[in-house]
Every structure is written in C-alpha cells, then in structure tokens.
Scaffold this active site. Structure first.
Site, PDB file in Angstrom:
ATOM      1  N   ARG A  24      -2.428 -14.270  -2.345  1.00  0.00           N
ATOM      2  CA  ARG A  24      -2.561 -14.532  -0.899  1.00  0.00           C
ATOM      3  C   ARG A  24      -3.065 -15.955  -0.626  1.00  0.00           C
ATOM      4  NH1 ARG A  24      -0.647 -10.001   0.915  1.00  0.00           N
ATOM      5  NH2 ARG A  24      -1.303  -8.038   0.014  1.00  0.00           N
ATOM      6  N   ARG A  57     -13.763  -6.948 -10.840  1.00  0.00           N
ATOM      7  CA  ARG A  57     -13.871  -6.297  -9.522  1.00  0.00           C
ATOM      8  C   ARG A  57     -14.741  -5.033  -9.587  1.00  0.00           C
ATOM      9  NH1 ARG A  57      -8.223  -6.535  -6.540  1.00  0.00           N
ATOM     10  NH2 ARG A  57      -9.585  -6.020  -4.799  1.00  0.00           N
ATOM     11  N   GLY A  74      -5.803  -3.722  -7.913  1.00  0.00           N
ATOM     12  CA  GLY A  74      -6.973  -2.935  -7.517  1.00  0.00           C
ATOM     13  C   GLY A  74      -6.559  -1.578  -6.970  1.00  0.00           C
ATOM     14  N   SER A  99       0.836  -1.212   0.000  1.00  0.00           N
ATOM     15  CA  SER A  99       0.000   0.000   0.000  1.00  0.00           C
ATOM     16  C   SER A  99       0.864   1.252   0.000  1.00  0.00           C
ATOM     17  CB  SER A  99      -0.895   0.017   1.251  1.00  0.00           C
ATOM     18  OG  SER A  99      -1.785  -1.052   1.217  1.00  0.00           O
ATOM     19  N   GLN A 103      -9.163   2.045  -0.482  1.00  0.00           N
ATOM     20  CA  GLN A 103      -9.033   2.383  -1.900  1.00  0.00           C
ATOM     21  C   GLN A 103     -10.090   3.411  -2.297  1.00  0.00           C
ATOM     22  OE1 GLN A 103      -8.881  -1.299  -4.119  1.00  0.00           O
ATOM     23  NE2 GLN A 103      -6.942  -1.885  -3.179  1.00  0.00           N
ATOM     24  N   ARG A 115     -12.528 -14.803  -1.769  1.00  0.00           N
ATOM     25  CA  ARG A 115     -11.676 -15.479  -0.777  1.00  0.00           C
ATOM     26  C   ARG A 115     -12.470 -16.276   0.263  1.00  0.00           C
ATOM     27  NH1 ARG A 115      -6.996 -10.747  -0.253  1.00  0.00           N
ATOM     28  NH2 ARG A 115      -5.934 -11.335  -2.191  1.00  0.00           N
ATOM     29  N   ARG A 127       1.414   4.273  -3.011  1.00  0.00           N
ATOM     30  CA  ARG A 127       1.157   5.689  -2.703  1.00  0.00           C
ATOM     31  C   ARG A 127       2.401   6.539  -2.925  1.00  0.00           C
ATOM     32  NH1 ARG A 127      -2.429   2.442  -0.445  1.00  0.00           N
ATOM     33  NH2 ARG A 127      -4.413   3.194   0.400  1.00  0.00           N
ATOM     34  N   SER A 182     -13.278   1.002   2.971  1.00  0.00           N
ATOM     35  CA  SER A 182     -12.280   0.675   1.950  1.00  0.00           C
ATOM     36  C   SER A 182     -11.300   1.828   1.796  1.00  0.00           C
ATOM     37  CB  SER A 182     -12.976   0.407   0.607  1.00  0.00           C
ATOM     38  OG  SER A 182     -12.055   0.579  -0.451  1.00  0.00           O
ATOM     39  N   ASP A 193      -6.658  -8.338   4.425  1.00  0.00           N
ATOM     40  CA  ASP A 193      -5.820  -9.129   3.512  1.00  0.00           C
ATOM     41  C   ASP A 193      -5.213 -10.349   4.204  1.00  0.00           C
ATOM     42  OD1 ASP A 193      -6.385  -7.357   1.504  1.00  0.00           O
ATOM     43  OD2 ASP A 193      -4.514  -6.242   1.699  1.00  0.00           O
TER      44      ASP A 193
END
Ligand code: S3P
Length: 437
Positions: free
Chosen positions: A397, A131, A103, A30, A178, A355, A34, A176, A324
C-alpha cells in the site's frame, strides 16, 4: 511511456498530465480470503468469480490445499472452485503452513485451526513474524486451544494444538475484523454461543458470508454472535472490486488536473466505505452509480473528477472503515488546502509496515509538512511536492500510494521494491498506465 524497473526493482514513477478513462480493479482481498476458507469448510463445490490473484490470497489457497482441500484456480478467468470436505474434513498438514505476507490468512486460519483435532504450525515472511498475534492467541486460548510461539512470544512462527472449544463472550480491545473473524470461525465448532464485542464496528464480510453459507449468526451494534453449526453449504460467490485498490485511482482522479476516472463494480459495503465519506468531507467530486447488491455485498461504479480539496479531521468510528486507505488518504491530504488530522489510528503501526512512520518519512522527504503522532498524523497540505526516493519497506500500500504521489511531483520519484504491489494488485502499474493514454 513505461514504468522502469531495474535490477534492484527500483521503479521511476511517471508524471501524470491528466488521467482519463474507466477500469475495473481486482477482486476484494478480504472477501477472496474468506471465500477460500468458508468454501474449504463447506460441503460441496463453492464457485468464486472475480477472485483476487494477489500473493496474499494465493497463500490462503495453498494453505488449505496442504490440508487436503482440492482447489482449482483459473488465473486467466479468476474463477476458483473449492471442493469442500465439510466442517470436519480438513487433514493435518504434512509441513508448515506458509502464509507469506498475509495477516488475514494467519489470523482467520488460526481460528479454524484452533478447533481441529491436529496440531499445525504457521509461519510467514519477515513482516508477518513481527506482527502481533497475541490478539488472537488470547481469545482462542480462552476457548480451549493451545498456542506455542516458536521464536518470539506472541508472534509467528507458532504451533496451534486444536481441540474441544467452548464458546466465550470476548470484549476485543481492538476494532479488528481479523480478530473478530478468528473468534467467530472458531465459534462454529465451539460448545455454546460465541460472541465478540469490539470498540468500533470493523468490516463485516465474515458475518455476511457465514450467513450465506448457512451459519446462524447475529449482529447487534458492535457485537457479532455465532452458534455452533453442523454443516455449511457450498455457495456461488461473486467478489466485487476492492475499494482498497480503487482508492488509489479515486485519489489520483481527484488530485490530477483535468482528470475523470470511473471505476466499475467496486464493493461499497458500509463497513468499508470510509474513504467515500472522507472524500465528501474534503469537497471531492465523487459520484456513485449502478448501485446494487451482489452475494450480500453492495457494489457501485465510482466516478471521480479533478477537485479542489480541503483538509478535514478523520477520527473515531470511521477509522476501521478506511484503515487500509490511510496511506493514500495521507497523499490526498498533502494535495488539499489546509490541515488534515488523522487520530485513533494506532493500528497503523502494526500493519505490513509501521504506516505512520513510513508515511511521515516519505511524505516529509517529498517536502510535505507532516508530523507523526502516537495515533495518527497531522498533514499541512497544499504545497508542491518534489521527487525523491521512496522507501516502501516492501509494503504494497505504500508503493501504490507513492506511485500516485510521484506522478504529481516536480522531479523524479523512485520507488524501491516496487513489485511488492503483487500482494494485493499485481497489475497496478499497467492499469495506471491505461489512464494516461
Ligand atoms: C482485514 C482486516 C483489517 C485490514 C486487513 C484485512 C480482513 O485488518 O487491515 O488488510 O480481511 O479482515 P485488522 O483486522 O488487523 O484491522
């Protein structure tokens, strides 16, 4: 002792005797994303150390290069230099922006593109195309941007026609980071103040990094607000190890007999540390040392040793802090005595794979008593696991979670499409093997 990969990329998991030693895991995914995006929008050269060379973060780099930003990535040292042209310095890309499997690239970059005076098209792999993107299109349209889905409504590929934005106060239906970040990044360019309130607090790396780059940003409970800015200033960013990658070794060290593992320099930002709380609630031996702050983020060394674990309930506001890590937490629950209940985690259905579905299917085929629910799963742990063939659905994952579970099964476990770990942890299998010596 080697992991074996045949032509179909099927890998046989190695059985663990014990796992001992120390390691550093790659940089936080993450934060790496960024750093590229804010570095690209800042004036001057941003230097990033500890950058994650995973395929997702490389997608962020290549997208911003396509928009005229000069970025040098030294893959040996993991040092990246981003020569930002300022907030209004992006150029219209001459072709589609390919986000691969990422994503985070898709959604955060959409927030930035929503404010640009040009049109751009985003596309990605088969997983990205499934997605949900309506969650960013709705608030960004409300701010004044235009989105056109090119194949399926509210999905990639889509074209963004950016323009003049105005600030909004958005109540996000999902916790979220995101979604929150896309809106905050668009808010840098909007007229007036922009704020986002989410049901639970999600990871706050965007807020911390925006502050470091000189933006005016406020956080109050689950609301984050940003004010328009005339310029961002280039920074030095030191990326800590990714707790989401450390999670596989945390669990491996706890569930493998006679083991002790130390993972150095891991980010333990309180919006990301849910797995540590769960470990404590399950009775795990976990010790943090050398806790310090680096570039606004908390980091620590994490030492774990073999523990007898018991089940627990995981629900509510902790879910975004470990979203996650749920696949590997489900593996940990399979080794714990008693029942673990995971609730309020319906977001798992819209990750790189569904998942809930994929964990229930694969753990069941290892002999675990598990049921999927609409918002999570219920795992009755403590029974021996047996080897099986794992269908990863190309989700990094899932592959890493079953490389750990497969090390402790009776009989062999084969993992299909095992190289999908490249998305977030290219050296995962090598690092795991180091602990077996
Ligand atoms: C991320 C946020 C989370 C997480 C993803 C990375 C980010 O996604 O699952 O791996 O960097 O902001 P959501 O925002 O969809 O929950």
């Amino acid at each position: 002792m080697k992991y074996m990969t045949d032509k179909e990329a099927i890998m046989k998991a190695i059985h663990f005797k014990n796992l001992k030693g120390e390691l550093t895991v790659p940089g936080d995914k993450s934060i790496s994303h960024r750093s590229v995006m804010l570095g690209a929008l800042a004036k001057g050269t941003t230097e990033v150390t500890g950058f994650l060379q995973g395929a997702d973060c490389l997608s962020s780099i290549s997208c911003f290069q396509k928009m005229g930003v000069e970025i040098e990535n030294n893959k040996e040292t993991n040092v990246v230099h981003i020569h930002g042209n300022g907030l209004h310095g992006l150029k219209a890309p001459s072709s589609v922006l390919d986000v691969g499997n990422s994503g985070t690239t898709t959604r955060l970059m959409s927030g930035i593109l929503a404010a640009q005076p040009f049109s751009s098209t985003i596309d990605g792999d088969a997983s990205i195309r499934k997605r949900p993107m309506g969650r960013i299109m709705t608030p960004l349209r409300e701010m004044g941007a235009d989105f056109q889905s090119l194949q399926t409504e509210q999905c990639a590929p889509f074209t963004i026609s950016g323009g003049h934005l105005h600030g909004i106060h958005y109540y996000s239906p999902v916790a979220s980071a995101q979604v929150k970040s896309a809106i905050l990044l668009a808010g840098l360019y909007a007229e007036g103040n922009t704020s986002v309130t989410e049901p639970y607090l999600s990871r706050n790396h965007t807020e911390l990094m925006l502050k470091a780059f000189g933006a005016e940003i406020k956080s109050d409970g689950t609301t984050a607000s940003v004010f328009p800015v005339s310029e961002l200033t280039a920074q030095h960013i030191s990326v800590p190890g990714d707790i989401s990658s450390a999670a596989y070794f945390i669990v491996a060290g706890l569930v493998t007999p006679h083991s002790e593992i130390t993972i150095r320099n891991v980010g333990i930002n309180p919006t990301r540390d849910g797995i540590l709380t769960v470990c404590e609630n399950m009775g795990a031996n976990v010790r943090l040392s050398n806790i310090k702050e680096d570039t606004g983020e908390l980091v620590a060394d994490i030492t774990v040793s073999t523990s007898s674990l018991h089940g627990c309930t995981i629900e509510g506001d902790i879910i975004p802090k470990l979203i996650d890590e749920i696949p590997i937490i489900a593996v940990m629950a399979a080794f714990a005595e008693g029942t673990t209940i995971i609730k309020d985690a319906q977001e798992l259905k819209v990750k790189e794979s569904n998942r809930i579905d994929v964990m229930v299917k694969n753990l069941s085929s290892m002999g675990v008593e598990i049921e999927g629910t609409d918002d999570g799963m219920i795992i009755h742990g403590g029974r021996p696991l047996h080897g099986t063939s794992i269908d990863t659905r190309s989700d990094h994952r899932i592959a890493m979670s079953f490389a750990i579970a497969g090390g402790l099964t009776e009989g062999d476990t084969e993992i299909a499409d095992a190289e999908c770990v490249n998305i977030s942890y290219p050296d995962f299998y090598t690092d795991l093997q180091q602990l077996m010596k």
